[in-house]
Design a protein around this motif. Structure first.
Motif, PDB file in Angstrom:
ATOM      1  N   VAL A  39       8.395  -6.603  -5.074  1.00 52.78           N
ATOM      2  CA  VAL A  39       9.171  -5.404  -4.748  1.00 52.78           C
ATOM      3  C   VAL A  39      10.603  -5.664  -5.197  1.00 52.78           C
ATOM      4  O   VAL A  39      11.084  -6.800  -5.127  1.00 52.78           O
ATOM      5  CB  VAL A  39       9.136  -5.112  -3.229  1.00 52.78           C
ATOM      6  CG1 VAL A  39      10.069  -3.968  -2.855  1.00 52.78           C
ATOM      7  CG2 VAL A  39       7.711  -4.812  -2.758  1.00 52.78           C
ATOM      8  N   VAL A  40      11.272  -4.619  -5.658  1.00 54.90           N
ATOM      9  CA  VAL A  40      12.703  -4.707  -5.937  1.00 54.90           C
ATOM     10  C   VAL A  40      13.414  -3.643  -5.114  1.00 54.90           C
ATOM     11  O   VAL A  40      12.831  -2.611  -4.778  1.00 54.90           O
ATOM     12  CB  VAL A  40      13.051  -4.548  -7.444  1.00 54.90           C
ATOM     13  CG1 VAL A  40      12.505  -5.706  -8.246  1.00 54.90           C
ATOM     14  CG2 VAL A  40      12.573  -3.222  -7.986  1.00 54.90           C
ATOM     15  N   ARG A  41      14.662  -3.924  -4.801  1.00 53.93           N
ATOM     16  CA  ARG A  41      15.531  -2.939  -4.161  1.00 53.93           C
ATOM     17  C   ARG A  41      16.506  -2.472  -5.232  1.00 53.93           C
ATOM     18  O   ARG A  41      17.060  -3.276  -5.963  1.00 53.93           O
ATOM     19  CB  ARG A  41      16.324  -3.577  -3.017  1.00 53.93           C
ATOM     20  CG  ARG A  41      15.510  -4.066  -1.870  1.00 53.93           C
ATOM     21  CD  ARG A  41      16.467  -4.646  -0.800  1.00 53.93           C
ATOM     22  NE  ARG A  41      15.758  -5.319   0.246  1.00 53.93           N
ATOM     23  CZ  ARG A  41      15.678  -6.643   0.401  1.00 53.93           C
ATOM     24  NH1 ARG A  41      16.275  -7.451  -0.452  1.00 53.93           N
ATOM     25  NH2 ARG A  41      15.016  -7.158   1.401  1.00 53.93           N
ATOM     26  N   ARG A  42      16.714  -1.156  -5.292  1.00 60.01           N
ATOM     27  CA  ARG A  42      17.685  -0.637  -6.260  1.00 60.01           C
ATOM     28  C   ARG A  42      18.261   0.671  -5.737  1.00 60.01           C
ATOM     29  O   ARG A  42      17.607   1.368  -4.952  1.00 60.01           O
ATOM     30  CB  ARG A  42      17.061  -0.454  -7.636  1.00 60.01           C
ATOM     31  CG  ARG A  42      16.005   0.596  -7.735  1.00 60.01           C
ATOM     32  CD  ARG A  42      15.632   0.865  -9.194  1.00 60.01           C
ATOM     33  NE  ARG A  42      14.428   1.648  -9.310  1.00 60.01           N
ATOM     34  CZ  ARG A  42      14.331   2.959  -9.089  1.00 60.01           C
ATOM     35  NH1 ARG A  42      15.374   3.642  -8.718  1.00 60.01           N
ATOM     36  NH2 ARG A  42      13.174   3.591  -9.228  1.00 60.01           N
ATOM     37  N   PRO A  43      19.465   1.001  -6.173  1.00 63.30           N
ATOM     38  CA  PRO A  43      20.039   2.287  -5.774  1.00 63.30           C
ATOM     39  C   PRO A  43      19.212   3.435  -6.339  1.00 63.30           C
ATOM     40  O   PRO A  43      18.635   3.332  -7.424  1.00 63.30           O
ATOM     41  CB  PRO A  43      21.438   2.269  -6.387  1.00 63.30           C
ATOM     42  CG  PRO A  43      21.710   0.850  -6.747  1.00 63.30           C
ATOM     43  CD  PRO A  43      20.386   0.207  -6.988  1.00 63.30           C
ATOM     44  N   SER A  44      19.192   4.530  -5.623  1.00 61.12           N
ATOM     45  CA  SER A  44      18.494   5.729  -6.077  1.00 61.12           C
ATOM     46  C   SER A  44      19.178   6.295  -7.311  1.00 61.12           C
ATOM     47  O   SER A  44      20.415   6.264  -7.419  1.00 61.12           O
ATOM     48  CB  SER A  44      18.507   6.778  -4.959  1.00 61.12           C
ATOM     49  OG  SER A  44      18.110   8.031  -5.440  1.00 61.12           O
TER      50      SER A  44
ATOM     51  N   ALA B 117      13.079   1.094  -2.308  1.00 62.20           N
ATOM     52  CA  ALA B 117      12.169  -0.039  -2.442  1.00 62.20           C
ATOM     53  C   ALA B 117      11.173   0.360  -3.515  1.00 62.20           C
ATOM     54  O   ALA B 117      10.585   1.442  -3.457  1.00 62.20           O
ATOM     55  CB  ALA B 117      11.456  -0.321  -1.121  1.00 62.20           C
ATOM     56  N   VAL B 118      10.983  -0.495  -4.508  1.00 60.68           N
ATOM     57  CA  VAL B 118      10.155  -0.162  -5.662  1.00 60.68           C
ATOM     58  C   VAL B 118       9.105  -1.253  -5.846  1.00 60.68           C
ATOM     59  O   VAL B 118       9.435  -2.444  -5.890  1.00 60.68           O
ATOM     60  CB  VAL B 118      11.007  -0.049  -6.943  1.00 60.68           C
ATOM     61  CG1 VAL B 118      10.147   0.343  -8.134  1.00 60.68           C
ATOM     62  CG2 VAL B 118      12.151   0.943  -6.742  1.00 60.68           C
ATOM     63  N   LEU B 119       7.857  -0.842  -5.957  1.00 59.61           N
ATOM     64  CA  LEU B 119       6.764  -1.768  -6.219  1.00 59.61           C
ATOM     65  C   LEU B 119       6.783  -2.141  -7.699  1.00 59.61           C
ATOM     66  O   LEU B 119       6.749  -1.264  -8.569  1.00 59.61           O
ATOM     67  CB  LEU B 119       5.425  -1.110  -5.854  1.00 59.61           C
ATOM     68  CG  LEU B 119       4.179  -1.963  -5.999  1.00 59.61           C
ATOM     69  CD1 LEU B 119       4.203  -3.129  -5.008  1.00 59.61           C
ATOM     70  CD2 LEU B 119       2.935  -1.114  -5.768  1.00 59.61           C
ATOM     71  N   THR B 120       6.840  -3.433  -7.982  1.00 59.45           N
ATOM     72  CA  THR B 120       6.856  -3.903  -9.369  1.00 59.45           C
ATOM     73  C   THR B 120       5.432  -3.961  -9.921  1.00 59.45           C
ATOM     74  O   THR B 120       4.455  -3.839  -9.170  1.00 59.45           O
ATOM     75  CB  THR B 120       7.475  -5.303  -9.453  1.00 59.45           C
ATOM     76  OG1 THR B 120       6.618  -6.219  -8.757  1.00 59.45           O
ATOM     77  CG2 THR B 120       8.891  -5.341  -8.872  1.00 59.45           C
TER      78      THR B 120
ATOM     79  N   VAL C  39       0.834  -1.210   0.000  1.00 58.33           N
ATOM     80  CA  VAL C  39       0.000   0.000   0.000  1.00 58.33           C
ATOM     81  C   VAL C  39       0.864   1.254   0.000  1.00 58.33           C
ATOM     82  O   VAL C  39       0.668   2.157  -0.826  1.00 58.33           O
ATOM     83  CB  VAL C  39      -0.970   0.007   1.200  1.00 58.33           C
ATOM     84  CG1 VAL C  39      -1.632   1.366   1.375  1.00 58.33           C
ATOM     85  CG2 VAL C  39      -2.033  -1.080   1.038  1.00 58.33           C
ATOM     86  N   TYR C  40       1.834   1.329   0.911  1.00 59.25           N
ATOM     87  CA  TYR C  40       2.661   2.536   0.983  1.00 59.25           C
ATOM     88  C   TYR C  40       3.422   2.762  -0.324  1.00 59.25           C
ATOM     89  O   TYR C  40       3.507   3.897  -0.809  1.00 59.25           O
ATOM     90  CB  TYR C  40       3.640   2.480   2.161  1.00 59.25           C
ATOM     91  CG  TYR C  40       2.991   2.727   3.490  1.00 59.25           C
ATOM     92  CD1 TYR C  40       2.196   3.848   3.715  1.00 59.25           C
ATOM     93  CD2 TYR C  40       3.160   1.839   4.546  1.00 59.25           C
ATOM     94  CE1 TYR C  40       1.597   4.076   4.938  1.00 59.25           C
ATOM     95  CE2 TYR C  40       2.556   2.057   5.778  1.00 59.25           C
ATOM     96  CZ  TYR C  40       1.785   3.179   5.963  1.00 59.25           C
ATOM     97  OH  TYR C  40       1.194   3.404   7.184  1.00 59.25           O
TER      98      TYR C  40
ATOM     99  N   ARG D  48       5.947   4.845  -7.366  1.00 59.27           N
ATOM    100  CA  ARG D  48       5.806   3.568  -6.658  1.00 59.27           C
ATOM    101  C   ARG D  48       7.120   3.152  -5.989  1.00 59.27           C
ATOM    102  O   ARG D  48       7.442   1.967  -5.882  1.00 59.27           O
ATOM    103  CB  ARG D  48       5.324   2.453  -7.588  1.00 59.27           C
ATOM    104  CG  ARG D  48       3.950   2.688  -8.132  1.00 59.27           C
ATOM    105  CD  ARG D  48       3.356   1.546  -8.896  1.00 59.27           C
ATOM    106  NE  ARG D  48       4.267   0.674  -9.590  1.00 59.27           N
ATOM    107  CZ  ARG D  48       4.046   0.121 -10.762  1.00 59.27           C
ATOM    108  NH1 ARG D  48       2.910   0.358 -11.401  1.00 59.27           N
ATOM    109  NH2 ARG D  48       4.914  -0.673 -11.329  1.00 59.27           N
ATOM    110  N   SER D  49       7.883   4.145  -5.503  1.00 60.01           N
ATOM    111  CA  SER D  49       9.153   3.841  -4.842  1.00 60.01           C
ATOM    112  C   SER D  49       9.379   4.786  -3.663  1.00 60.01           C
ATOM    113  O   SER D  49       8.886   5.916  -3.656  1.00 60.01           O
ATOM    114  CB  SER D  49      10.321   3.940  -5.824  1.00 60.01           C
ATOM    115  OG  SER D  49      10.533   5.267  -6.233  1.00 60.01           O
ATOM    116  N   MET D  50      10.102   4.268  -2.688  1.00 59.34           N
ATOM    117  CA  MET D  50      10.450   5.061  -1.505  1.00 59.34           C
ATOM    118  C   MET D  50      11.867   4.716  -1.083  1.00 59.34           C
ATOM    119  O   MET D  50      12.324   3.576  -1.266  1.00 59.34           O
ATOM    120  CB  MET D  50       9.524   4.726  -0.324  1.00 59.34           C
ATOM    121  CG  MET D  50       8.099   5.157  -0.500  1.00 59.34           C
ATOM    122  SD  MET D  50       7.119   4.754   0.975  1.00 59.34           S
ATOM    123  CE  MET D  50       7.705   6.014   2.096  1.00 59.34           C
TER     124      MET D  50
END
Length: 159
Positions: free
Chosen positions: A86-91, A100-103, A47-48, A55-57
Motif C-alpha cells: 500500500v502507498v499513501r499519497r495526496p489526493s 491509501a492506494v493498493l499497489t 480487500v477493501y 484501488r484507492s480510498m
C-alpha cells in the motif's frame, strides 16, 4: 428500576457457544493468515482497497469502514506501506486529503492469499454447517448488524 430479563436456557446456551467460540475462531483465522505474513486487519485493508475505484480510498473513509481512529489506521497501514503493498499519497482532487492506494504488489499478495484464506474460512466455519445452518447464520448476523446500526443512529431527541 427496570427488572433484568435474564436469558432463558436456550438463549444462555447460544450466548455461551458464541462467546466460547469466537475467540478461538478469530485466532485460527489469524494463524492461517500469519502463514502469509498478514493479520486479519491487513487482509481487510487489501480487500477493501482492491474493491475501491482505482484501488484507492480516502484515509478517513478507510478508517471509518475499519472502525479505526485516524492514528489507528496509520498504525494498521505502516507494515503494508513498508512492504510496498500500500502507498499513501495526496489526493489528485484535494491535496489536503490523503489516499491509501493498493499497489500492484499488494494486489498480487491478495490474489495469492485469497484462496488460502477462503480455504481457512471454509475449513473453520462452513465445513461444519449444512445449507440451512449457513442460511440461518447469514440471517442471524444480518439481523444483529441491523440492530447495531439502528442503535448507533442518534435519535432526533438527542439533537
Amino acid at each position: 428500576m427496570v427488572a433484568t430479563e435474564w436469558l432463558n436456557d436456550i438463549e444462555m446456551s447460544a450466548w455461551r457457544a458464541f462467546i466460547e467460540t469466537t475467540g478461538d475462531l478469530q485466532n485460527a483465522l489469524e494463524r492461517d493468515l500469519a502463514d502469509r505474513g498478514l493479520t486479519m486487519g491487513d487482509y481487510q485493508v487489501l480487500v477493501y482497497l482492491s474493491e475501491a475505484d482505482g484501488r484507492s480510498m480516502r484515509m478517513c473513509d478507510l478508517a471509518d469502514i475499519l472502525q479505526l481512529s485516524p492514528s489507528g489506521l496509520t498504525r494498521r497501514l505502516d507494515g503494508l506501506v513498508k512492504s510496498n503493498h500500500v502507498v499513501r499519497r495526496p489526493s489528485n482532487r484535494d491535496g489536503r486529503v490523503m489516499m491509501a492506494v493498493l499497489t500492484d504488489d499488494g494486489l498480487a499478495l491478495l490474489a495469492d492469499t485469497a484462496p488460502h484464506h477462503v480455504a481457512s474460512v471454509r475449513r473453520h466455519i462452513f465445513d461444519h454447517l449444512d445449507a440451512e445452518q449457513t442460511k440461518a447464520m447469514a440471517s442471524i448476523f444480518t439481523s444483529i448488524a441491523a440492530g447495531l446500526a439502528a442503535d448507533s443512529i442518534p435519535s432526533a431527541a438527542a439533537s
